[in-house]
Design an enzyme around this catalytic site. Sequence first.
Site, PDB file in Angstrom:
ATOM      1  N   THR A  85       0.836  -1.045  -0.190  1.00  8.30           N
ATOM      2  CA  THR A  85      -0.104  -0.538   0.257  1.00  8.30           C
ATOM      3  C   THR A  85       1.151   1.167   0.241  1.00  8.30           C
ATOM      4  O   THR A  85       0.606   1.970  -0.870  1.00  8.30           O
ATOM      5  CB  THR A  85      -1.037   0.006   1.308  1.00  8.30           C
ATOM      6  OG1 THR A  85      -2.045  -1.547   1.295  1.00  8.30           O
ATOM      7  CG2 THR A  85      -1.676   1.337   0.938  1.00  8.30           C
TER       8      THR A  85
ATOM      9  N   ASN B   5      -5.025  -8.906  -8.292  1.00 10.59           N
ATOM     10  CA  ASN B   5      -5.163  -9.930  -7.248  1.00 10.59           C
ATOM     11  C   ASN B   5      -6.486 -10.714  -7.065  1.00 10.59           C
ATOM     12  O   ASN B   5      -6.718 -11.656  -6.287  1.00 10.59           O
ATOM     13  CB  ASN B   5      -4.948  -8.848  -5.940  1.00 10.59           C
ATOM     14  CG  ASN B   5      -6.103  -7.785  -6.008  1.00 10.59           C
ATOM     15  OD1 ASN B   5      -5.780  -6.979  -6.811  1.00 10.59           O
ATOM     16  ND2 ASN B   5      -6.757  -7.347  -5.062  1.00 10.59           N
TER      17      ASN B   5
ATOM     18  N   GLN C 283       1.310  -9.330  -6.087  1.00  8.36           N
ATOM     19  CA  GLN C 283       0.616 -10.597  -5.454  1.00  8.36           C
ATOM     20  C   GLN C 283       1.726 -11.090  -7.116  1.00  8.36           C
ATOM     21  O   GLN C 283       2.085 -11.925  -7.284  1.00  8.36           O
ATOM     22  CB  GLN C 283      -0.102 -10.405  -6.895  1.00  8.36           C
ATOM     23  CG  GLN C 283      -1.489  -9.923  -5.780  1.00  8.36           C
ATOM     24  CD  GLN C 283      -2.338 -10.593  -5.296  1.00  8.36           C
ATOM     25  OE1 GLN C 283      -1.697 -12.120  -4.865  1.00  8.36           O
ATOM     26  NE2 GLN C 283      -2.774 -10.279  -3.826  1.00  8.36           N
TER      27      GLN C 283
ATOM     28  N   HIS D  13       4.261 -10.073   3.040  1.00  2.00           N
ATOM     29  CA  HIS D  13       3.344 -11.037   3.273  1.00  2.00           C
ATOM     30  C   HIS D  13       2.788 -11.564   2.596  1.00  2.00           C
ATOM     31  O   HIS D  13       2.140 -12.801   2.891  1.00  2.00           O
ATOM     32  CB  HIS D  13       2.291 -10.672   4.705  1.00  2.00           C
ATOM     33  CG  HIS D  13       1.730  -9.145   3.435  1.00  2.00           C
ATOM     34  ND1 HIS D  13       0.135 -10.304   3.521  1.00  2.00           N
ATOM     35  CD2 HIS D  13       1.047  -8.769   3.205  1.00  2.00           C
ATOM     36  CE1 HIS D  13      -0.871  -8.812   3.354  1.00  2.00           C
ATOM     37  NE2 HIS D  13       0.092  -8.197   3.186  1.00  2.00           N
TER      38      HIS D  13
ATOM     39  N   CYS E  76      -9.905  -6.601   0.492  1.00  2.00           N
ATOM     40  CA  CYS E  76      -9.848  -5.529   0.555  1.00  2.00           C
ATOM     41  C   CYS E  76     -10.645  -4.959   0.958  1.00  2.00           C
ATOM     42  O   CYS E  76     -11.385  -4.172   1.565  1.00  2.00           O
ATOM     43  CB  CYS E  76      -8.785  -4.269   0.251  1.00  2.00           C
ATOM     44  SG  CYS E  76      -7.439  -4.825  -0.163  1.00  2.00           S
TER      45      CYS E  76
HETATM   46  N1  PLP Z   1      -0.712  -4.554  -4.346  1.00  2.40           N
HETATM   47  C1  PLP Z   1      -2.086  -5.601  -4.425  1.00  2.40           C
HETATM   48  C2  PLP Z   1      -2.089  -6.034  -5.696  1.00  2.40           C
HETATM   49  C3  PLP Z   1      -2.747  -6.045  -3.907  1.00  2.40           C
HETATM   50  O1  PLP Z   1      -2.816  -7.465  -4.156  1.00  2.40           O
HETATM   51  C4  PLP Z   1      -1.848  -5.821  -1.997  1.00  2.40           C
HETATM   52  C5  PLP Z   1      -3.040  -6.273  -0.864  1.00  2.40           C
HETATM   53  O2  PLP Z   1      -3.825  -7.264  -0.860  1.00  2.40           O
HETATM   54  C6  PLP Z   1      -1.791  -4.740  -1.908  1.00  2.40           C
HETATM   55  C7  PLP Z   1      -1.267  -3.520  -2.971  1.00  2.40           C
HETATM   56  C8  PLP Z   1      -1.801  -3.733  -0.766  1.00  2.40           C
HETATM   57  O3  PLP Z   1      -0.300  -4.833  -0.004  1.00  2.40           O
HETATM   58  P1  PLP Z   1      -0.753  -4.462   1.611  1.00  2.40           P
HETATM   59  O4  PLP Z   1      -1.007  -5.509   1.643  1.00  2.40           O
HETATM   60  O5  PLP Z   1       1.393  -5.221   1.623  1.00  2.40           O
HETATM   61  O6  PLP Z   1      -0.401  -3.449   1.679  1.00  2.40           O
END
Ligand code: PLP
Length: 395
Positions: free
Chosen positions: A74, A153, A181, A203, A327
């Site tokens: 993020t 994702n 991803q 993660h 999310c």
């Molecule tokens: N970008 C994508 C394509 C994701 O799938 C995710 C999380 O699901 C993120 C960004 C965000 O990553 P983070 O959970 O490390 O903040």
Amino acid sequence: MVKTPIYFDHAATTPLCKEALEKMTPYFSEIFGNPNSQHVFGRESVKAVDEARDTIAKIINCKPNELYFTSGGTESDNWAFRGIAEAYSNKGKHLIISPLEHAAMLSTAKALVKEGFEVDYMKVDSEGFIDLEHLKTLIRPDTIFIGCMLANNEVGTIEPIKEMAKIAKEHGIISFTDAVQAAGVIKTDVKELGVDLMSMSSHKIYGPKGCGALYVRNGIKINNLINGGHQERMKRGGTTNVPAIVGFAEAFKIAEREREENFKYVSALRDKFINRVINEVPYVKLNGPRENRLPANADFSFEYIEGESILFSLDLAGIAVSSGSACSSGSLEPSHVLLALGLPEALAHGSIRFSFGKHNTEEEIDYAVDVLRDSVKKLREMSPLFKVEGEIKYV
Ligand code: PLP
């Protein structure tokens, strides 16, 4: 009897691997120094962070000084998008992304529009592939940023990022990919992809949560997102999260070493799952493509029922999945990804994402399909909509 609960939500997060945990552990206690400190305790931490940076830089084929550690995907997405928009705003205020992006990009786009930037969205086809011809028509003299995720994702589509980056380069525009991803799952060589910036997260690949990285090609200007001390060569303030960075690098190293083997194993599980569901559950639609898809991902829409009711039935049977993206689950909004693929709202509501991992087994796949088939049948029998429209068709 299969052991429950069964975890089929690896696109949301993965369990920390033993090796990463072991590597991280001393950095929570004995080796606790702040890498910014000018003494032996600090130097030990600096060494660990430098090694982690070298490991990841080697995997993605960049120089260590082109890699910045962040708190996760993020932050990397926010930083790349906003940092470039602000740094190049004298040249132009036009930005292009795909409508399939993660909320980290889409909400930054909304914020940037409020600040006077213009954002256009590339068209995507019904399997989620970006339309490169349409992209070319969107480019203007004031376009400064083109960005798209490397793999989606929700539906797992692997995007033609190399071709997108080539178009951007031909027009002197900065290109970005969100590889959250994809990193550790498919090859993510930044030179081969040709992108200027790339986001990663720990993660999703059996590393710790709250850690990620942003690749920024040398020569690219980027404004800071987080101002503070001298960390990350003065580009990202905040006391360095040494244990997480060490764990991230270890997890990434293992993911890369096992990449081809895991790809084969997990995609075989996924294919078995997809084939059985298509054959045994009527009125389902597989979202995303059959080819050029992440190995772990199977996303289905079920007609006449809500995704949430399927999710709860599966949860009761000890199977953990998610509806839409991790999310947006928890909200009752239809998936923005499925709407962009052209699915009607009802189907975009009735979708479930199964995402498999290297510890899953064929036995778990078989159990899940049996439970899914029976749950869907029961839910449809209770659905007033199905009674009116579907009854005659159900086999
Ligand atoms: N970008 C994508 C394509 C994701 O799938 C995710 C999380 O699901 C993120 C960004 C965000 O990553 P983070 O959970 O490390 O903040």
